[in-house]
Design an enzyme around this catalytic site. Structure first.
Site, PDB file in Angstrom:
ATOM      1  N   CYS A 247       0.899  -1.181  -0.036  1.00  0.00           N
ATOM      2  CA  CYS A 247      -0.001  -0.013  -0.129  1.00  0.00           C
ATOM      3  C   CYS A 247       0.878   1.410   0.016  1.00  0.00           C
ATOM      4  CB  CYS A 247      -1.012  -0.057   1.090  1.00  0.00           C
ATOM      5  SG  CYS A 247      -2.255   0.943   0.873  1.00  0.00           S
ATOM      6  N   HIS A 332      -3.785  -5.260  -0.227  1.00  0.00           N
ATOM      7  CA  HIS A 332      -3.396  -5.747   1.318  1.00  0.00           C
ATOM      8  C   HIS A 332      -3.466  -7.419   1.481  1.00  0.00           C
ATOM      9  CE1 HIS A 332      -3.192  -2.047   3.701  1.00  0.00           C
ATOM     10  NE2 HIS A 332      -3.895  -1.420   2.763  1.00  0.00           N
ATOM     11  N   GLU A 334      -2.439  -9.164   3.646  1.00  0.00           N
ATOM     12  CA  GLU A 334      -2.503  -9.603   4.898  1.00  0.00           C
ATOM     13  C   GLU A 334      -4.087  -9.568   5.364  1.00  0.00           C
ATOM     14  OE1 GLU A 334      -2.744  -5.397   5.439  1.00  0.00           O
ATOM     15  OE2 GLU A 334      -1.788  -6.349   4.401  1.00  0.00           O
TER      16      GLU A 334
END
Length: 361
Positions: A247, A332, A334
């Site tokens: 990001c 993202h 994660e």
């Protein structure tokens, strides 16, 4: 709940009921398309200074629990919802969304026509807004918002002030904190990485003294051009240690390598964004939260190659360096919240670190 209204700098007014702390708050109004994940969203440092409109109509229905936070202290300014649930139903629920907002002194507004607001933001772009008491003078608020500039110190406000460790027995990773979500630390920890989290303004020299096996560039809020010191740090680290950016970290890597960034009209925020891997032609559904993007045309004049694009608007979603061991993605991997389709990128990072280490023994 007190009567409140949301006033935008563009002149539109939305009426509703306030929840959380009874305070007037202002920020950049954006929308998020996620159907779930409001707790992770509220605690995501990347939302620093923003008032988030949830497009899904019912928010708060599964409450707030101890496990799903992405930071200790929320950086978000406020929340806009269609319907706020006062009686959540979930086995993990500990408090309501309203109670969390009261505890953290955050303000929200419910009963808003979020569909109309989202369409407005989609067509006009993000704007500054303010949640105020129902009797506030609208024109005065509009004039105030028009004369107020967006903050440029958001990363400094959410980045750690002192370094700290999340110990492991594996590869040593230095995580440069631009507003890192705990999800990134969790993913690295699950791969036994020995993590040291450092401030956004830590120098390359200080980082190299830690003798890391890899560098993680975290997510974060605001404009990536506001942290030129970070661009220089990354520039000095290129080729000396493997780098993985997410990001904001993706944008910082791009700027460090000579690419340019620009502000998107309304950004990408939600847990349902399709991204195409240009090499494998595989599509992943991803979690995203960003208002800026790398200019694809500017990549032609760098040593970077584009690896991923967003299928919704064809904007850049990933890059890889042609000479050095580093790559980054705009989305993202994660998750937290959202799908885990792109989780494999952490395994790719570990493999890159292992190969670099073995080749430099």
């Amino acid at each position: 709940m007190n009567d409140k209204k949301l006033i935008l700098e563009s002149g539109e007014v939305f009426h509703g009921k306030g929840f959380g702390a009874n305070e007037n708050i202002e920020g950049e109004v954006v929308f998020n398309t996620g159907m779930t994940g409001y707790q992770e969203l509220i605690s995501d440092p990347s939302y620093c200074g923003q008032i988030v409109c949830m497009t899904y109509p019912l928010i708060g229905n599964y409450g707030i629990n101890r496990d799903d936070y992405e930071s200790i202290e929320p950086a978000i300014k406020g929340l806009i919802v269609k319907e706020l649930c006062d009686l959540p139903s979930n086995f993990r629920t500990q408090i309501t969304l309203d109670e969390l907002f009261r505890n953290k002194k955050l303000s929200g507004i419910s009963g808003v026509d979020t569909r109309r607001l989202t369409r407005l933001l989609r067509n006009k772009g993000v704007v500054k807004g303010k949640i105020v008491n129902a009797d506030a003078d609208e024109q005065s608020v509009i004039n105030e918002l028009k004369n107020k500039a967006f903050p440029t110190d958001q990363i400094a406000s959410v980045s750690t002030k002192t370094s700290y460790a999340s110990p492991g027995r594996g590869l040593k990773v230095v995580l440069i904190d631009f507003g890192a979500k705990l999800g990134i630390i969790r993913e690295l920890s699950q791969r036994n990485c020995d993590i040291t989290v450092v401030s956004h303004d830590t120098t390359a020299e200080e980082i190299l003294l830690m003798n890391p096996d890899g560098i993680m560039l975290s997510n974060g809020p605001g404009d990536p051009e506001d942290v030129p010191h970070a661009h220089e740090t990354v520039r000095q680290l290129l080729g000396k240690v493997p780098i993985f950016g997410i990001c904001m970290g993706h944008q910082v890597l791009g700027l460090a390598c000579g690419a340019k960034t620009y502000k998107l009209k309304f950004g990408h925020r939600g847990g349902n964004h399709p991204v195409l891997d240009l090499k494998t032609q595989k599509v992943s559904i991803t979690s995203q939260n960003h208002g800026y993007a790398i200019d694809q045309e500017s990549l032609k004049h760098t040593d970077l190659e584009e690896t991923h694009i967003a299928l919704n608007d064809r904007t850049n979603e990933g890059i890889r360096h042609k000479k050095y061991p580093c790559f980054s993605v705009q989305y993202h991997p994660e998750a937290s919240p959202g799908p885990e389709d792109a989780n494999y990128l952490f395994d790719d990072f570990v493999k890159m670190m292992e190969e670099f280490k073995s080749n430099n023994l």
